[in-house]
Design a protein around this motif. Structure first.
Motif, short mmCIF file in Angstrom:
data_model
loop_
_atom_site.label_atom_id
_atom_site.label_comp_id
_atom_site.label_asym_id
_atom_site.label_seq_id
_atom_site.Cartn_x
_atom_site.Cartn_y
_atom_site.Cartn_z
N ARG A 1 -0.41 13.01 6.54
CA ARG A 1 0.22 12.31 7.41
C ARG A 1 1.58 13.18 7.50
O ARG A 1 2.68 12.83 7.16
CB ARG A 1 0.80 11.01 7.42
CG ARG A 1 -0.55 10.04 7.33
CD ARG A 1 -0.78 9.63 8.80
NE ARG A 1 -1.88 8.69 9.23
CZ ARG A 1 -3.15 9.12 9.19
NH1 ARG A 1 -3.60 10.30 9.28
NH2 ARG A 1 -4.06 8.10 9.35
N VAL B 1 3.53 9.55 18.17
CA VAL B 1 2.69 9.33 17.04
C VAL B 1 2.56 7.96 16.37
O VAL B 1 1.86 7.13 16.17
CB VAL B 1 2.96 10.30 16.00
CG1 VAL B 1 2.02 9.95 14.77
CG2 VAL B 1 2.76 11.87 16.66
N ARG B 2 3.91 7.41 16.14
CA ARG B 2 4.18 6.13 15.35
C ARG B 2 3.39 5.02 16.42
O ARG B 2 2.92 4.00 15.71
CB ARG B 2 5.66 5.81 14.86
CG ARG B 2 5.72 4.55 14.21
CD ARG B 2 7.13 4.15 13.94
NE ARG B 2 8.03 4.05 15.13
CZ ARG B 2 9.42 3.55 15.03
NH1 ARG B 2 10.02 3.61 14.12
NH2 ARG B 2 9.81 3.29 16.20
N HIS C 1 -1.31 7.73 16.58
CA HIS C 1 -1.77 7.84 15.44
C HIS C 1 -3.40 6.94 15.40
O HIS C 1 -4.25 7.36 14.67
CB HIS C 1 -0.99 7.06 14.25
CG HIS C 1 -0.67 5.67 14.32
ND1 HIS C 1 0.04 5.05 15.31
CD2 HIS C 1 -1.52 4.57 13.83
CE1 HIS C 1 -0.08 3.69 15.38
NE2 HIS C 1 -1.02 3.42 14.46
N ARG C 2 -3.50 6.10 16.18
CA ARG C 2 -4.67 5.36 16.24
C ARG C 2 -5.81 6.37 17.03
O ARG C 2 -7.09 5.89 16.91
CB ARG C 2 -4.42 4.16 17.30
CG ARG C 2 -3.74 3.12 16.39
CD ARG C 2 -3.90 1.72 17.42
NE ARG C 2 -3.21 1.80 18.39
CZ ARG C 2 -1.89 1.34 18.49
NH1 ARG C 2 -1.12 0.87 17.46
NH2 ARG C 2 -1.25 1.49 19.87
N PRO D 1 -7.49 9.53 13.72
CA PRO D 1 -7.50 8.60 12.49
C PRO D 1 -7.58 9.70 11.53
O PRO D 1 -7.46 9.32 9.96
CB PRO D 1 -8.72 7.80 12.61
CG PRO D 1 -9.52 8.37 13.52
CD PRO D 1 -8.63 9.16 14.53
N GLN E 1 -2.71 13.98 10.59
CA GLN E 1 -1.75 14.65 11.27
C GLN E 1 -1.32 15.90 10.60
O GLN E 1 -0.86 15.87 9.40
CB GLN E 1 -0.54 13.75 11.60
CG GLN E 1 -1.02 12.52 12.34
CD GLN E 1 0.00 11.30 12.17
OE1 GLN E 1 0.95 11.53 11.82
NE2 GLN E 1 -0.47 10.18 12.42
N LYS F 1 0.88 19.06 15.24
CA LYS F 1 2.25 19.15 15.76
C LYS F 1 2.72 20.39 15.38
O LYS F 1 2.83 20.66 14.16
CB LYS F 1 3.13 17.79 15.43
CG LYS F 1 2.31 16.59 15.76
CD LYS F 1 3.18 15.42 14.79
CE LYS F 1 2.48 15.36 13.57
NZ LYS F 1 3.15 14.01 12.87
#
Length: 737
Positions: A54, A107-108, A112-113, A116, A119, A176
């Motif tokens: 993450r 993303v938040r 993010h879903r 899975p 990142q 990213k």
């Protein structure tokens, strides 16, 4: 089935049973079933936690007025994620306008879903030199983040690219990337599945032609900016808030810096901020500053706004003028430092006082941010727009003061790198003497690092700074420090395969040695460049460097320098031999390599250097095996193993046993080959040399297949698969019907 029991040849002696005989060295012959059971019993390390990475900057709690951009990013991600191919989104805007924060918020909230499996994040500004990005280094970081063990990360860009695509083949990843400047930088980092979101300051038309989706992030308009100001400063008058937005040209970074500065001074009001910004009394006095700041902000594809650079400059002038004196000194110091990040240890070493307090104030004003790092010290950096401002301020410093600070920085890194090298590579041959300052004196508190793993993580975390420091030292004419840093950083470059960095720094090291008329140092530097080129597969470049080094050997006193050059030439000869199509030509190359390694061995015996003697004996045996002189190789390996055991050079034993296994296999003694490969596997597992364990298991699999020993082959294949899964190498996806 032909088992792998004993045969009549070789040097063995009987023990308790006829299926358990000792081969020269430590290898032990066992029957087929026992060997299979033995392989099954090899203990592997536990796999790393199966936690998706993450990575990336954290989203801010206060984020408003980007509703359209967030919706556009969400819609683009949903559309691209639904397709069969990976997608790219390009987020464009001036520096500091909030592109990275926009992505973090998206993303938040939703992205993010969609992804899975993790990142990944990189700021390409940390990997850019002379306009080009070290993509191999970026992919190396990605692979380690995906839990690929460092021993399995290859050196070259092509190999890392292939491994990244293999490891990520079944993963839904979000990549990213900040500060993109060219389309190839994006294409190289696109995951096989998932999405890449890149931020930059200008549109890249070729990416749009590839199908990338463009999202334009402009400065905030009056209404949006006013709402943001009033979220931060609830009792602000609407008209005053609008004035602040106008004076900051709607730039979120400038707005936040101004409001954070005000929040730390409850005796002042927003009207004071407006008055000071309007007066512009905190300007630097440099007529070129605003123009330069505008260039640093970067106008990108219709997102630029004429007054943004000037507004941010004015805000930063005001904020910096309002902080305490020691914090202002720290800010100016950060403007002088090469590289991109700094630790409290470095800042203290360069003469700053009240460092923790000053860093706290810079963080609270949003002038500095904390940086994610795998090593222990906390690292700080200025936003790139703020860094441009700090470096412009640094121009006003007296030249003597600037050079004095840089000298302290270079000395700090030279001593720290030397201590790190000693911990990582131990008692190896070095030209430079040990550093005068103990490691404890380099830290503001405690020590920079303790032990080999800690030292290697610290060196890796400082890699970008090291590159900048070496260049600064070269520019300033501090030639001894240039080559000292280059020599010490072999510990990092070789261990983590930062081969492009090794070549770049080594070329500067060569120039430094020539300035100092140090042929011994020049030989060492050329050899390091040659070894990096060799690992990158550029054998011609490696040979040219070694030819130049060989011409200097008559001017160098230490025989070990001849040894390192001859060793590198021998490795190249072996590599060329492996690519020869004719068996006769391959044997000629092997004989050439043997002669070179023999010279290297003689040089190490003359020193004497016990570790060098073991290494070069091992190399001689490799060349003998390549030349199909199996029995001669075994004699050399027995002597090398004995020296290694006597001198405590345990890490060389798995390598010796692997070559011994190839020699026995060449003689047709498959049981002894299996015994030697099994001994290599045992030793490698105990020493946590996982790449060597992999080689031993792969060789055992081939030997078992050759002998039609199905139980041993099955045991080796199962253990090899388990090892590679533990090391982060995922098996290929099963074909779909």
């Amino acid at each position: 089935m032909n088992g792998l029991g004993t045969d009549g040849g070789g040097s063995t002696h009987n023990t308790v049973s006829s299926t358990h005989n000792t081969v020269s060295g430590d290898a032990v012959i066992v029957g087929p079933l026992l060997m299979a059971q033995h392989i099954e019993g090899i203990q592997l390390p536990p796999p790393p936690p199966d936690v998706p990475p993450r990575q990336g900057p954290m989203p801010s709690r206060v984020f408003v007025n980007r509703t359209k951009e967030l919706a556009d990013l969400r819609d683009a991600a949903l559309s691209l994620a639904a397709g069969p191919e990976p997608g790219v989104v390009l987020v464009v805007g001036v520096g500091g306008v909030g592109k990275t924060q926009l992505v973090a918020q998206a993303v938040r909230r939703e992205l993010h879903r969609l992804f899975p499996d993790g990142q990944l994040y990189v700021d390409l500004a940390d990997h850019r030199r002379d306009g080009a990005v070290d993509l191999a280094a970026v992919l190396g970081e990605f692979l380690r983040a995906l839990r690929v063990h460092k021993d399995y990360v290859p050196g070259g860009l092509a190999e890392r690219t292939a491994l990244f695509r293999s490891v990520a083949a079944t993963l839904r990843l979000l990549v990213k990337v900040d500060n993109v400047q060219h389309a190839p930088e994006v294409r190289a980092l696109v995951p096989p599945q998932g999405l890449l979101v890149a931020t930059g300051r200008r549109v890249l038309p070729s990416l749009l032609m590839d199908g990338a989706v463009l999202i334009d992030v402009a400065p905030l308009d009056g209404a949006a900016g006013t709402e943001l100001v009033r979220r931060w400063h609830a009792d602000a008058d609407e008209g005053t808030a609008a004035d602040v937005v106008r004076l900051c040209a709607g730039h979120p970074l400038a707005l936040r810096a101004a409001l954070e500065w005000l929040a730390a001074r409850p005796q002042l009001t927003l009207d004071d901020v407006v008055r000071d910004l309007t007066a512009g009394r905190y300007g630097t006095g440099d007529d070129g500053v605003r123009e330069a700041m505008g260039m640093a902000m970067g106008a990108g594809g219709g997102t630029g706004e004429g007054g943004v650079g000037e507004a941010v400059d004015s805000v930063l002038d005001s904020v910096v003028a309002g902080v305490s004196g020691h914090t202002r000194y720290l800010y100016d110091l950060l403007g002088v430092l090469p590289g991109t990040t700094a630790t409290a240890d470095l800042l203290t070493a360069t003469g700053a006082t009240r460092v923790d307090e000053g860093l706290g104030e810079l963080l609270s004003c949003r002038l500095a941010v904390l940086v994610e790092s795998a090593d222990r010290p906390r690292r700080y950096r200025l936003h790139d727009v703020v860094r441009a401002h700090a470096r412009l301020r640094a121009r006003a410093l007296p030249e003597e003061r600037r050079r004095a600070v840089l000298r302290l920085v270079v000395d700090f890194y030279a001593d720290a790198a030397a201590h790190g090298d000693a911990l990582v590579l131990g008692d190896r041959f070095r030209i430079q003497p040990p550093p005068v300052r103990p490691l404890s004196e380099l830290a503001a508190r405690g020590t920079l690092f303790t032990g080999r793993p800690d030292a290697l993580e610290w060196l890796d975390a400082e890699r970008v700074n090291f590159r900048a420091v070496i260049r600064v030292a070269a520019d300033e004419g501090w030639y001894e420090e240039v080559w000292r840093l280059c020599e010490s950083l072999w510990a990092l470059y070789h261990s983590r395969k930062h081969l492009a960095d090794c070549v770049e720094s080594g070329l500067l090291g060569i120039e430094a040695a020539q300035h100092q008329a140090r042929p011994d140092v020049e030989i060492r530097m050329r050899n390091q460049v040659a070894r990096a080129a060799y690992e990158l597969g550029d054998l011609d470049r490696a040979e040219s460097q070694l030819d130049a080094a060989a011409d200097l050997l008559g001017l160098a006193g230490d025989p070990r320098l001849s040894g390192v050059v001859q060793e590198s030439r021998g490795l190249i000869a072996l590599a060329r031999g492996r690519s020869e199509e004719s068996p006769g030509a391959a044997r000629e190359r092997a004989e050439e390599a043997r002669q070179l390694f023999e010279r290297a061995l003689a040089a190490n015996r003359a020193a004497p250097d016990p570790h060098g003697i073991v290494v070069q004996s091992y190399n001689v045996a490799q060349a003998l095996v390549a030349g199909e002189r199996w029995a001669d190789a075994l004699d050399v390996l027995d002597e090398a193993a004995e020296t290694a055991r006597t001198t405590g050079d345990e890490p060389m034993l798995p390598r010796i046993d692997l070559v011994r296994a190839h020699a026995f296999a060449g003689l047709g003694s498959l049981d002894r080959a299996v015994a030697a490969a099994g001994a290599a596997a045992d030793a490698a597992a105990g020493l946590k040399q996982f790449a060597k364990l992999d080689q031993a298991l792969e060789l055992l699999t081939a030997l078992a297949d050759r002998a039609e020993d199905r139980p041993l082959r099955a045991a080796c294949e199962e253990k090899l698969g388990a090892l590679r899964r533990t090391m982060g190498l995922r098996p290929p996806a099963a074909p779909t019907a």
